[in-house]
Design an enzyme around this catalytic site. Structure first.
Site, PDB file in Angstrom:
ATOM      1  CG  ASP A  94      12.207  -3.899   3.039  1.00 46.12           C
ATOM      2  OD1 ASP A  94      12.911  -2.874   3.025  1.00 46.12           O
ATOM      3  OD2 ASP A  94      11.325  -4.134   2.182  1.00 46.12           O
ATOM      4  CG  HIS A  95      10.197  -0.479   4.706  1.00 47.03           C
ATOM      5  ND1 HIS A  95      10.385   0.870   4.593  1.00 47.03           N
ATOM      6  CD2 HIS A  95      10.331  -0.982   3.446  1.00 47.03           C
ATOM      7  CE1 HIS A  95      10.613   1.176   3.332  1.00 47.03           C
ATOM      8  NE2 HIS A  95      10.590   0.069   2.617  1.00 47.03           N
ATOM      9  CG  ASP A 116      10.940   3.633   7.151  1.00 48.77           C
ATOM     10  OD1 ASP A 116      11.195   4.845   7.339  1.00 48.77           O
ATOM     11  OD2 ASP A 116      10.198   3.243   6.241  1.00 48.77           O
ATOM     12  N   GLY A 191       5.760  -0.039  -5.066  1.00 44.09           N
ATOM     13  CA  GLY A 191       4.600  -0.585  -5.766  1.00 44.09           C
ATOM     14  C   GLY A 191       4.716  -0.528  -7.286  1.00 44.09           C
ATOM     15  CG  HIS A 234      13.712   1.616   0.311  1.00 39.73           C
ATOM     16  ND1 HIS A 234      13.059   0.658   1.034  1.00 39.73           N
ATOM     17  CD2 HIS A 234      14.894   1.834   0.936  1.00 39.73           C
ATOM     18  CE1 HIS A 234      13.808   0.305   2.060  1.00 39.73           C
ATOM     19  NE2 HIS A 234      14.932   1.007   2.030  1.00 39.73           N
ATOM     20  N   GLY A 235      12.018   1.275  -3.547  1.00 40.09           N
ATOM     21  CA  GLY A 235      11.037   1.531  -4.607  1.00 40.09           C
ATOM     22  C   GLY A 235      11.639   1.520  -5.999  1.00 40.09           C
ATOM     23  CB  SER A 280       6.730  -4.043  -7.483  1.00 42.78           C
ATOM     24  OG  SER A 280       6.311  -3.381  -6.317  1.00 42.78           O
TER      25      SER A 280
HETATM   26  P1  13P Z   1       9.371  -1.838  -5.254  1.00 41.73           P
HETATM   27  O1  13P Z   1       7.937  -1.774  -4.853  1.00 41.73           O
HETATM   28  O2  13P Z   1       9.680  -0.788  -6.284  1.00 41.73           O
HETATM   29  O3  13P Z   1       9.771  -3.190  -5.719  1.00 41.73           O
HETATM   30  O4  13P Z   1      10.258  -1.477  -3.970  1.00 41.73           O
HETATM   31  C1  13P Z   1      10.554  -2.445  -3.015  1.00 41.73           C
HETATM   32  C2  13P Z   1      11.175  -1.873  -1.786  1.00 41.73           C
HETATM   33  O5  13P Z   1      11.610  -0.747  -1.720  1.00 41.73           O
HETATM   34  C3  13P Z   1      11.260  -2.757  -0.613  1.00 41.73           C
HETATM   35  O6  13P Z   1      11.725  -2.071   0.507  1.00 41.73           O
HETATM   36  O1  G3H Z   2       8.697  -1.752   0.716  1.00 43.40           O
HETATM   37  C1  G3H Z   2       7.855  -2.603   0.795  1.00 43.40           C
HETATM   38  C2  G3H Z   2       8.137  -3.969   0.283  1.00 43.40           C
HETATM   39  O2  G3H Z   2       7.768  -4.072  -1.080  1.00 43.40           O
HETATM   40  C3  G3H Z   2       7.474  -5.004   1.125  1.00 43.40           C
HETATM   41  O3  G3H Z   2       6.115  -5.006   0.896  1.00 43.40           O
HETATM   42  O4  G3H Z   2       5.118  -4.900   3.178  1.00 43.40           O
HETATM   43  O5  G3H Z   2       3.818  -5.796   1.230  1.00 43.40           O
HETATM   44  O6  G3H Z   2       5.701  -7.113   2.195  1.00 43.40           O
HETATM   45  P1  G3H Z   2       5.122  -5.742   1.956  1.00 43.40           P
HETATM   46 ZN    ZN Z   3      11.164  -0.060   0.636  1.00 39.29          ZN
END
Ligand code: 13P
Ligand code: G3H
Ligand code: ZN
Length: 334
Positions: A94-95, A116, A191, A234-235, A280
């Site tokens: 992720d990212h 990303d 978040g 995402h998010g 989150s």
């Molecule tokens: P949330 O913070 O909405 O759970 O998003 C998570 C996310 O996009 C991880 O890449």
């Molecule tokens: O997009 C971000 C994810 O919620 C991962 O969060 O970098 O705190 O592990 P983190």
């Molecule tokens: Zn994300």
């Protein structure tokens, strides 16, 4: 060098094709701990859902990259032990923020990576994404890219305000990079505080914040430009208010935490959106259960006592998302 196929993992290609055609989305749940991993696998097996288990750079720093990779391998075996002979589990970065990080993950058995480059100038995002795609495709690893900037914190990428993805750029970007899926910005953010109170209205009955709607017009424009191309959101945590209330009742302080309403995620799942990222909500479910347990059992100190209800609460949340929001249940023969 370990290939993900030897670990029993799958990439996202077929999974996304079926999800786009079937009008549902694959859950992409972040994990950092064994309890999250167990809850994700239990939920996926019980609902017969494919699942993406994703690891951020922060998760690798917290838990150790090698341990997380073995946990994913363990997840496949655990799913089989729970009765699913043919689980479909993706291990996804992720990212990812550099070619080196993506390469490291590919080399250690990830089946999918995100690069990303959304905070970079357009041409630099293309160049970096293309470089990752060229390497990943040699090993049949799929690549998610991002165009447009989400508000909030994207790991170490901080955007002051969100910039919706420009539909006029997506054909050029997807063609020149060769990416397999595209994360877009249509108003979600990371978040538990996705919107400032001034961006919302307030429900007069409950006093809760009501967020502005997602930009479905932008999503539909993008779908028209890239028919059938896998889109990622995402998010997408909905920040369940009952979990926020429990946290606040038992000593927490999360005033005005607000997420994306589930009806909007349900609607998005029926479109070309075929991967929905949720982190989150898992954090909230875990924290709410632990705070409640600790307040009610001040004399307990064995972590298993409070991590068990935490795991149960996360599993309940994952099942709810799979069945009632994303619609990915029943898609595996198991
Ligand atoms: P949330 O913070 O909405 O759970 O998003 C998570 C996310 O996009 C991880 O890449
Ligand atoms: O997009 C971000 C994810 O919620 C991962 O969060 O970098 O705190 O592990 P983190
Ligand atoms: Zn994300």
């Amino acid at each position: 060098m370990v290939n993900y196929k030897d670990l029993g993992l799958v990439n996202t290609r077929e999974m996304f094709k079926k999800a786009v055609a079937g009008g549902y989305a694959i859950p992409a749940f972040n994990f950092n701990t064994m309890e999250q991993m167990q809850a994700i696998v239990q939920a996926a097996v019980e609902t017969k859902s494919p699942v993406i288990m994703q690891v951020s750079k922060g998760a690798r720093n917290y838990a150790n990259a090698t341990i997380l990779r073995y946990m994913a391998e363990g997840a496949v075996q655990y799913a089989k032990e729970l009765g699913c002979a043919h689980p479909e589990i993706v291990l996804h970065l992720d990212h990812g923020d550099s070619f080196e990080l993506c390469k490291d993950c590919i080399d250690m058995g990830f089946s999918s990576v995100m690069i990303d480059g959304s905070s970079l100038p357009y041409e630099d995002n293309i160049a970096l994404t293309k470089k990752v795609v060229e390497y990943a495709h040699k090993y049949d690893v799929t690549v998610e890219a991002e165009l447009g900037v989400l508000a909030g914190v994207e790991d170490e990428v901080v955007a002051e305000e969100s910039h919706y993805t420009k539909p006029e750029e997506v054909i050029d970007f997807a063609t020149r990079t060769g990416c397999d899926s595209l994360a877009i910005s249509i108003g979600t953010s990371h978040g538990a505080y996705k919107f400032k109170p001034e961006q919302c209205t307030r429900d007069p009955k409950t006093g809760r914040l009501v967020p502005p709607p997602l930009a479905f017009d932008v999503l539909h424009e993008i779908e028209k430009k890239l028919p059938g191309f896998p889109i990622v959101l995402h998010g997408s945590s909905s920040v369940p208010q009952e979990e926020v209330d429990t946290i606040n009742k038992f000593g927490g302080n999360l005033p005005d935490a607000v997420g994306i309403p589930e009806e909007q995620l349900r609607e998005a799942s029926k479109s070309a959106v075929c991967k929905i990222n949720i982190d989150s909500d898992s954090r909230l479910a875990m924290t709410a259960a632990i705070r409640k347990y600790m307040a009610e059992h001040p004399d307990h100190f064995d972590p298993r006592q409070y991590l068990k209800p935490a795991r149960e609460n996360m599993k309940k949340m994952y099942i709810h998302k799979i069945v009632n929001v994303l619609g990915s249940d029943g898609k595996l023969a198991c």
